[in-house]
Design a protein around this motif. Structure first.
Motif, mmCIF file in Angstrom:
data_model
loop_
_atom_site.group_PDB
_atom_site.id
_atom_site.type_symbol
_atom_site.label_atom_id
_atom_site.label_comp_id
_atom_site.label_asym_id
_atom_site.label_seq_id
_atom_site.Cartn_x
_atom_site.Cartn_y
_atom_site.Cartn_z
ATOM 1 N N LYS A 414 -84.974 -19.432 41.348
ATOM 2 C CA LYS A 414 -85.515 -18.076 41.165
ATOM 3 C C LYS A 414 -86.550 -18.023 40.045
ATOM 4 O O LYS A 414 -86.509 -17.164 39.165
ATOM 5 C CB LYS A 414 -84.380 -17.085 40.897
ATOM 6 N N VAL A 415 -87.459 -18.955 40.111
ATOM 7 C CA VAL A 415 -88.542 -19.042 39.120
ATOM 8 C C VAL A 415 -89.842 -18.601 39.783
ATOM 9 O O VAL A 415 -90.172 -19.062 40.879
ATOM 10 C CB VAL A 415 -88.674 -20.474 38.568
ATOM 11 N N VAL A 430 -97.343 -22.852 35.884
ATOM 12 C CA VAL A 430 -97.021 -21.632 35.143
ATOM 13 C C VAL A 430 -95.732 -21.056 35.716
ATOM 14 O O VAL A 430 -95.550 -21.007 36.933
ATOM 15 C CB VAL A 430 -98.167 -20.603 35.249
ATOM 16 N N THR A 431 -94.840 -20.614 34.836
ATOM 17 C CA THR A 431 -93.550 -20.092 35.291
ATOM 18 C C THR A 431 -93.195 -18.785 34.587
ATOM 19 O O THR A 431 -93.652 -18.515 33.482
ATOM 20 C CB THR A 431 -92.417 -21.108 35.033
ATOM 21 N N GLN A 436 -82.409 -18.633 30.826
ATOM 22 C CA GLN A 436 -81.556 -19.672 31.391
ATOM 23 C C GLN A 436 -82.248 -20.389 32.552
ATOM 24 O O GLN A 436 -82.258 -21.617 32.619
ATOM 25 C CB GLN A 436 -80.238 -19.071 31.864
ATOM 26 N N LYS A 437 -82.836 -19.616 33.458
ATOM 27 C CA LYS A 437 -83.523 -20.201 34.601
ATOM 28 C C LYS A 437 -84.738 -21.019 34.161
ATOM 29 O O LYS A 437 -85.032 -22.076 34.723
ATOM 30 C CB LYS A 437 -83.971 -19.105 35.567
ATOM 31 N N ALA A 438 -85.440 -20.515 33.162
ATOM 32 C CA ALA A 438 -86.625 -21.212 32.667
ATOM 33 C C ALA A 438 -86.247 -22.569 32.073
ATOM 34 O O ALA A 438 -86.940 -23.571 32.283
ATOM 35 C CB ALA A 438 -87.336 -20.358 31.627
ATOM 36 N N GLU A 439 -85.149 -22.624 31.320
ATOM 37 C CA GLU A 439 -84.704 -23.877 30.701
ATOM 38 C C GLU A 439 -84.243 -24.879 31.758
ATOM 39 O O GLU A 439 -84.544 -26.073 31.664
ATOM 40 C CB GLU A 439 -83.584 -23.594 29.698
ATOM 41 N N HIS A 469 -95.467 -12.469 41.558
ATOM 42 C CA HIS A 469 -94.081 -12.685 41.956
ATOM 43 C C HIS A 469 -93.996 -13.763 43.034
ATOM 44 O O HIS A 469 -94.861 -13.870 43.900
ATOM 45 C CB HIS A 469 -93.489 -11.371 42.486
ATOM 46 N N GLY A 470 -92.926 -14.580 42.981
ATOM 47 C CA GLY A 470 -92.789 -15.705 43.895
ATOM 48 C C GLY A 470 -93.381 -16.950 43.260
ATOM 49 O O GLY A 470 -93.881 -16.925 42.128
#
Length: 556
Positions: A414-415, A430-431, A436-439, A469-470
Motif C-alpha cells: 500500500k505504497v 518516489v514513495t 510503517q509501510k514506508a520503512e 495516488h497509486g
C-alpha cells in the motif's frame, strides 16, 4: 509581482493532472476535496450524443449519498435546474421576486429580424442579443449601439451560430461580475474584463494577443482557452480602421470582444473582499427566488459608483475554474464550501497530510471515454500521517522487469508513488505511505535493487511536493525495450548464425549415422540368410528332391 504560492490554494498546488485542466477542473476540485476527507467517490465520464464530454459522480459517507454533475449537486431541485437554464423563465422569476434584472423579450425562430429590430427601437439602444439557451457566453453580443450593429449581431447568432431563438435585452452599463453563492452566502466574486490588449507602441496587435495567450496557457483554468480572432474581433478591428498588423500607441486599451466571458478571452479578477453588502444581498435574493437552489453561479452587471446591480442570468451548474485560478487576485475555496454543505460532518479537516496525495484523473478520464470502464470507484485515501520519500539509484539500468517488481512490491504494501528512469541513466523512486509501510518498503527496495544490480548505490533525497495516488511506472516501456533490443542486436545476430550452423551439422551427422545403421543391419541380415541357405542345401530333403528340381528347371 504577486507571490503565486500565496495567490492560489496551497492544497491545489502541483496536483492537477492534465485531464483535470480547464473544463474538468471544477469537477476534479470537488472530487479531490471529498476524497481527501475520506469520503467514497464513484465517477463516470460520458461522451454524450451531443458530442459533449460530461462528468457525473456520486459521493457517500456510508450513510447518505449525493449525486453531482460538474458543480451541481442533487440538492438543487429539478425545477430550479429547468427554470435557470431558460433565460426567459429565469427573468420572469427574478421580476416576480423583485430582483433587479434587465427588461427584455424573447423571439423564437419564426420571428423575423425586422420584428426584432422594431422592438430594439422601443427598448432604445444600447442593447444585448443572447441565445435563449446556451452556456459559456456563446452567441452573447453586448453593447450594440445601433441598427447596423444589431443586424450584424443577428446574422452572426441566428445564421452563423444557428441559434435562432434569442433574447433581446436592454444593455446596462457597468462591470461584469460572476458571483458564486452557497447556502445563502457569497463565497466568491469575480470581475470579468473583456478580452483586450494594451498597446506598447512596438508590437502589433497580433503579437500582443500571442503574448497574452502565453500567460493564459500557464493557468490550469485557461490552458486551452486562448484569445481567438473570430468574426466579432475582425468587426471591432474594422470599426477602428485597425488590422492585426497595426501597432497601437503605448497605453491604449483595445477590446477584442464585446462580451466579458472568460472562455472568450476575457480576464478574471477576484473581488470577493471588495463586493458591497448590497450587491451580495441581490445575489443571495436571486438564488432564493427559485425553488431549492442552495448553490449556483450568477452573472451580474454592477455599477460600483451607485452600488447597484442587475442579475443577467443564473447557472445551476456554473464552473468554478476562475475562482480557483483567477488571472488576478486570490483564489476562493468553493469546493470546500460545497462539500461542507453536503457533508457537514466532515468540516474543518486538517489538510496538511491528505494534501500530499492527489487523484490519477488522467487514468479515470481515459478509461471512461475508451469504455474500458463504465465507472470508477476510488479507493479510500491512505491513512495518515503520510511520509514522502525519494530514492536515487545509480550504477544500474532501468528495465521493465525491475520496474514491475518494484510496482508489485509497492502494491502489496500500500505504497503510493512512481519509478522513473532519468536521462543520465539513474533511476528515481518516489514513495508516499504511513511510516510503517514506508520503512518496510525501503528494506525491500534495497534487497531487490542489490539482487538486480551488483554495484547499485541508493541515496535518499527529500520530497515535499504531492504525489499521485497509486504506484506508477513513468516510462515509455516500448522505447526502453526497443533500446535494449538495439543494444543486443549484434550479439543476437552472431548467436543466430552460430545456431544455424550447429543445427545444419547436427542434421547431417544424424543422416550419416542413420545410413551406417542401415548398412550394419544389412550385413547382419545377409549373414543370417547365408547360414539358412547353407543349412537347406545340406539337408536330406534337399538332396532327395534334386531330380525333381532338375525336371522343373528343364520345363521352364
Amino acid at each position: 509581482m504577486e507571490n503565486t504560492s500565496e495567490k492560489y490554494l496551497s492544497h491545489l498546488n502541483n496536483c492537477i493532472p492534465k485531464r483535470a485542466n480547464n473544463y474538468m477542473l471544477s469537477t476534479y476540485s470537488i472530487i479531490l476535496e471529498a476524497w481527501r476527507r475520506g469520503l467514497e467517490v464513484t465517477i463516470r465520464i460520458v461522451l454524450e450524443k451531443s458530442g459533449n464530454i460530461e462528468p457525473y459522480y456520486s459521493i457517500t459517507d456510508g450513510k447518505k449519498t449525493h449525486n453531482f454533475s460538474a458543480t451541481r449537486g442533487d440538492l438543487v431541485s429539478k425545477e430550479a435546474k429547468i427554470l435557470t437554464k431558460n433565460k426567459q423563465s429565469a427573468k420572469e422569476y427574478l421580476i416576480k421576486n423583485n430582483v433587479p434584472t434587465p427588461i427584455g423579450k424573447e423571439f423564437n425562430e419564426t420571428i423575423s429580424n425586422s420584428k426584432i429590430i422594431e422592438y430594439a427601437k422601443e427598448l432604445d439602444y444600447p442593447i444585448v442579443v443572447k441565445p435563449l439557451q446556451g452556456t459559456g457566453g456563446t452567441g452573447v453580443i453586448g453593447n450594440i449601439q445601433n441598427e447596423e450593429e444589431l443586424i450584424e449581431a443577428l446574422d452572426y447568432v441566428r445564421r452563423d451560430l444557428k441559434l435562432p431563438h434569442i433574447l433581446l435585452e436592454k444593455y446596462h452599463e457597468g462591470l461584469d461580475y460572476r458571483i458564486y453563492v452557497v447556502n445563502g452566502e457569497v463565497i466568491g466574486a469575480l470581475k470579468r474584463i473583456r478580452s483586450h490588449i494594451t498597446g506598447d507602441g512596438k508590437n502589433t496587435i497580433k503579437d500582443l494577443i500571442n503574448q497574452k495567450n502565453k500567460i493564459r496557457r500557464k493557468l490550469p483554468s485557461l490552458s486551452n482557452r486562448p484569445i481567438k480572432i473570430d468574426a466579432e474581433t475582425k468587426n471591432l478591428l474594422k470599426r477602428k480602421n485597425y488590422d492585426l498588423n497595426t501597432v497601437i500607441p503605448e497605453g491604449e486599451v483595445f477590446y477584442l470582444k464585446s462580451k466579458n466571458n472568460i472562455s472568450a478571452g476575457g480576464d478574471s479578477v477576484d473581488v470577493t473582499d471588495l463586493v458591497s453588502k448590497n450587491i451580495k444581498k441581490i445575489a443571495v435574493e436571486a438564488t432564493k427566488s427559485f425553488p431549492s437552489l442552495p448553490h449556483c453561479g450568477l452573472d451580474m452587471i454592477v455599477d460600483e459608483a451607485s452600488d447597484t446591480g442587475v442579475v443577467i442570468e443564473l447557472n445551476s451548474r456554473a464552473h468554478i475554474t476562475q475562482h480557483l485560478f483567477p488571472m488576478e487576485g486570490h483564489a476562493r475555496d468553493i469546493p470546500t464550501s460545497i462539500i461542507d454543505y453536503y457533508f457537514p460532518n466532515t468540516k474543518n479537516q486538517n489538510r496538511e497530510e491528505v494534501s500530499k496525495l492527489y487523484i490519477d484523473y488522467d487514468f479515470i478520464y481515459n478509461s471512461c471515454l475508451s469504455r474500458t470502464a463504465q465507472e470508477i470507484k476510488l479507493p479510500k485515501i491512505t491513512e495518515s500521517p503520510i511520509i514522502l520519500k525519494r530514492y536515487l539509484l545509480s550504477n544500474c539500468q532501468f528495465t521493465e522487469q525491475f520496474a514491475n517488481r518494484i510496482r508489485r512490491t509497492a502494491f502489496n504494501h500500500k505504497v503510493n508513488g512512481y519509478i522513473k528512469p532519468l536521462d543520465n541513466g539513474n533511476i528515481v523512486i518516489v514513495t508516499g505511505a504511513t511510516k510503517q509501510k514506508a520503512e518496510q518498503f525501503e528494506k525491500l527496495l534495497k534487497n531487490i535493487a542489490h539482487k538486480f544490480f551488483n554495484n547499485v548505490q541508493i541515496v535518499e533525497k527529500s520530497r515535499v511536493t504531492p504525489i499521485k495516488h497509486g504506484f506508477h511506472i513513468e516510462a515509455d516501456m516500448q522505447t526502453i525495450n526497443k533500446a535494449d533490443a538495439d543494444m543486443s542486436e549484434l550479439p543476437l545476430q552472431k548467436y543466430s548464425k552460430l545456431k544455424e550452423d550447429y543445427q545444419k551439422i547436427t542434421r547431417k551427422l544424424a543422416e550419416y549415422e542413420q545410413k551406417e545403421s542401415i548398412m550394419e543391419l544389412t550385413k547382419k541380415q545377409n549373414k543370417q540368410l547365408k547360414k539358412q541357405l547353407l543349412k537347406i542345401e545340406n539337408s536330406t530333403s534337399w538332396k532327395i528332391t534334386k531330380p525333381v528340381r532338375a525336371i522343373a528347371k528343364f520345363k521352364k
